[in-house]
Design a protein around this motif. Structure first.
Motif, short mmCIF file in Angstrom:
data_model
loop_
_atom_site.label_atom_id
_atom_site.label_comp_id
_atom_site.label_asym_id
_atom_site.label_seq_id
_atom_site.Cartn_x
_atom_site.Cartn_y
_atom_site.Cartn_z
N ASP A 169 0.84 -1.24 0.03
CA ASP A 169 0.07 0.04 0.05
C ASP A 169 0.92 1.20 -0.03
OD1 ASP A 169 -2.54 -1.16 2.27
OD2 ASP A 169 -1.97 -1.88 0.48
N ILE A 170 0.46 2.32 -0.60
CA ILE A 170 1.14 3.56 -0.63
C ILE A 170 0.25 4.87 -0.58
CG2 ILE A 170 0.86 3.87 -3.20
CD1 ILE A 170 4.19 4.34 -1.60
N GLY A 171 0.78 5.87 -0.17
CA GLY A 171 0.03 7.00 0.22
C GLY A 171 1.06 8.05 0.50
N TRP A 172 0.08 9.27 0.97
CA TRP A 172 0.72 10.29 1.37
C TRP A 172 0.37 10.79 2.75
CZ3 TRP A 172 4.08 12.89 -2.01
CH2 TRP A 172 4.14 12.68 -3.27
N ARG B 27 0.99 14.27 5.39
CA ARG B 27 1.42 15.82 5.34
C ARG B 27 1.60 16.29 6.75
NH1 ARG B 27 -3.87 18.93 3.15
NH2 ARG B 27 -5.21 18.83 5.16
N GLN B 28 2.47 17.24 6.90
CA GLN B 28 2.67 17.75 8.53
C GLN B 28 2.91 19.26 8.21
OE1 GLN B 28 5.39 15.77 11.05
NE2 GLN B 28 4.52 16.35 13.08
N ALA B 29 2.20 20.09 9.00
CA ALA B 29 2.34 21.42 9.01
C ALA B 29 2.79 21.72 10.36
CB ALA B 29 0.76 22.03 8.89
N PRO B 30 3.74 23.02 10.39
CA PRO B 30 4.40 23.28 11.69
C PRO B 30 3.25 23.25 12.93
CG PRO B 30 5.21 24.61 9.70
CD PRO B 30 4.05 23.62 9.35
N GLY B 31 3.83 22.70 14.05
CA GLY B 31 2.86 22.62 14.93
C GLY B 31 1.84 21.76 15.09
N LYS B 32 1.67 21.16 13.97
CA LYS B 32 0.40 20.05 13.68
C LYS B 32 0.81 18.80 13.71
CE LYS B 32 -2.75 23.36 11.75
NZ LYS B 32 -3.63 23.72 10.71
N GLU B 33 -0.06 17.64 14.13
CA GLU B 33 0.10 16.35 14.10
C GLU B 33 0.30 15.74 12.39
OE1 GLU B 33 -1.70 14.70 18.13
OE2 GLU B 33 -2.29 13.88 16.11
N ARG B 34 0.93 14.77 12.13
CA ARG B 34 1.05 14.18 10.92
C ARG B 34 -0.24 13.68 10.62
NH1 ARG B 34 5.66 10.13 10.26
NH2 ARG B 34 4.15 8.72 11.48
N GLU B 35 -0.66 13.95 9.32
CA GLU B 35 -1.99 13.46 9.02
C GLU B 35 -1.93 12.86 7.58
OE1 GLU B 35 -4.45 16.83 7.17
OE2 GLU B 35 -6.24 15.75 7.20
N GLY B 36 -2.74 11.63 7.67
CA GLY B 36 -2.65 10.81 6.63
C GLY B 36 -3.64 11.43 5.61
N VAL B 37 -3.29 11.70 4.37
CA VAL B 37 -4.03 12.51 3.38
C VAL B 37 -4.92 11.64 2.49
CG1 VAL B 37 -4.22 14.27 1.43
CG2 VAL B 37 -2.47 14.31 3.52
N SER B 38 -4.07 10.69 2.06
CA SER B 38 -4.48 9.71 0.91
C SER B 38 -3.83 8.45 0.73
CB SER B 38 -4.84 10.59 -0.18
OG SER B 38 -5.45 9.55 -1.49
N CYS B 39 -4.25 7.36 0.38
CA CYS B 39 -3.48 6.35 0.15
C CYS B 39 -4.23 5.33 -1.04
CB CYS B 39 -3.47 5.39 1.33
SG CYS B 39 -5.00 4.89 2.28
N ILE B 40 -3.56 4.09 -1.41
CA ILE B 40 -4.20 3.23 -2.43
C ILE B 40 -3.87 2.02 -1.86
CG2 ILE B 40 -2.40 3.67 -4.12
CD1 ILE B 40 -4.45 3.70 -6.19
N SER B 41 -4.78 1.02 -2.20
CA SER B 41 -4.25 -0.36 -1.64
C SER B 41 -3.66 -1.05 -2.48
CB SER B 41 -5.63 -0.79 -0.88
OG SER B 41 -5.46 -2.40 -0.84
N ASN C 231 5.95 2.24 -11.06
CA ASN C 231 6.24 2.17 -9.64
C ASN C 231 6.34 3.66 -9.22
OD1 ASN C 231 6.37 -0.13 -8.31
ND2 ASN C 231 8.33 0.29 -7.35
N THR C 232 5.21 4.44 -9.51
CA THR C 232 4.73 5.64 -9.02
C THR C 232 3.59 5.98 -8.58
OG1 THR C 232 6.48 6.38 -10.81
CG2 THR C 232 4.92 8.11 -10.24
N VAL C 233 3.29 6.86 -7.65
CA VAL C 233 2.18 7.06 -6.99
C VAL C 233 1.90 8.76 -7.11
CG1 VAL C 233 2.99 7.32 -4.61
CG2 VAL C 233 0.52 7.01 -5.27
N THR C 234 0.73 8.98 -7.56
CA THR C 234 0.63 10.79 -7.85
C THR C 234 -0.61 11.23 -7.04
OG1 THR C 234 1.61 10.46 -9.87
CG2 THR C 234 -0.02 12.42 -9.54
N LEU C 235 -0.48 12.41 -6.56
CA LEU C 235 -1.31 12.85 -5.95
C LEU C 235 -1.71 14.35 -6.53
CD1 LEU C 235 -3.15 12.93 -3.29
CD2 LEU C 235 -1.59 14.41 -2.02
N GLN C 236 -2.95 14.41 -7.29
CA GLN C 236 -3.44 15.42 -7.84
C GLN C 236 -4.14 16.36 -6.72
OE1 GLN C 236 -2.93 16.51 -11.10
NE2 GLN C 236 -3.78 18.33 -10.27
N MET C 237 -3.62 17.53 -6.58
CA MET C 237 -4.18 18.44 -5.86
C MET C 237 -4.95 19.72 -6.37
SD MET C 237 -1.58 18.17 -2.46
CE MET C 237 -0.27 19.25 -3.19
N ASN C 238 -6.15 19.84 -6.15
CA ASN C 238 -6.70 20.93 -6.84
C ASN C 238 -7.56 21.85 -5.83
OD1 ASN C 238 -6.26 19.96 -9.55
ND2 ASN C 238 -8.20 18.62 -9.41
#
Length: 124
Positions: free
Chosen positions: A33-36, A38-52, A77-84
């Motif tokens: 499984d692979i995913g993304w 993110r972590q902003a300053p002063g915040k906890e790490r957040e699981g944004v997205s993944c694919i099984s 062997n590449t994973v992409t996150l499109q952010m709009n």
């Protein structure tokens, strides 16, 4: 040697788009499984997205739903996150990782493989 290399981060205005890519070597995304996160300053790490790896099921965090799309190319062997429709609150370091992609969450820890991260800044 396993490597995950992210690219595509940068500075974008609110409402803009970015496309993050993570090229994986040393392991096959057919088996992980692979995913993304993110972590902003002063915040906890957040699981944004993944694919099984098993059934292609995807997870998108509520904070990103309707705006972000995850995809992968097993041959490359590449994973992409499109952010709009990016918002200032999307500003963070985005890292790809292996982990466990559940129906409603993405989980990874120090036993998984991680990239170095790429900075995304959404600001006018």
């Amino acid at each position: 040697q396993v490597q995950l290399v992210e690219s595509g981060g940068g500075l974008v205005q609110p409402g803009g788009s970015l496309r993050l890519s993570c090229v994986v070597s040393g392991i096959s995304l057919n088996r992980h499984d692979i995913g993304w996160f993110r972590q902003a300053p002063g915040k906890e790490r957040e699981g944004v997205s993944c694919i099984s790896s098993i059934n292609g099921q995807t997870f998108i965090a509520n904070s990103a739903k309707g705006r972000f799309t995850i995809s992968k190319d097993n041959a490359l062997n590449t994973v992409t996150l499109q952010m709009n429709s990016l918002k200032p609150e999307d500003t963070a370091v985005y890292s790809c990782s292996t982990g466990y992609c559940g129906k409603n969450y993405y989980r990874a820890d120090d036993t998984d493989y991680w990239g170095q991260g790429t900075q995304v800044t959404v600001s006018s």
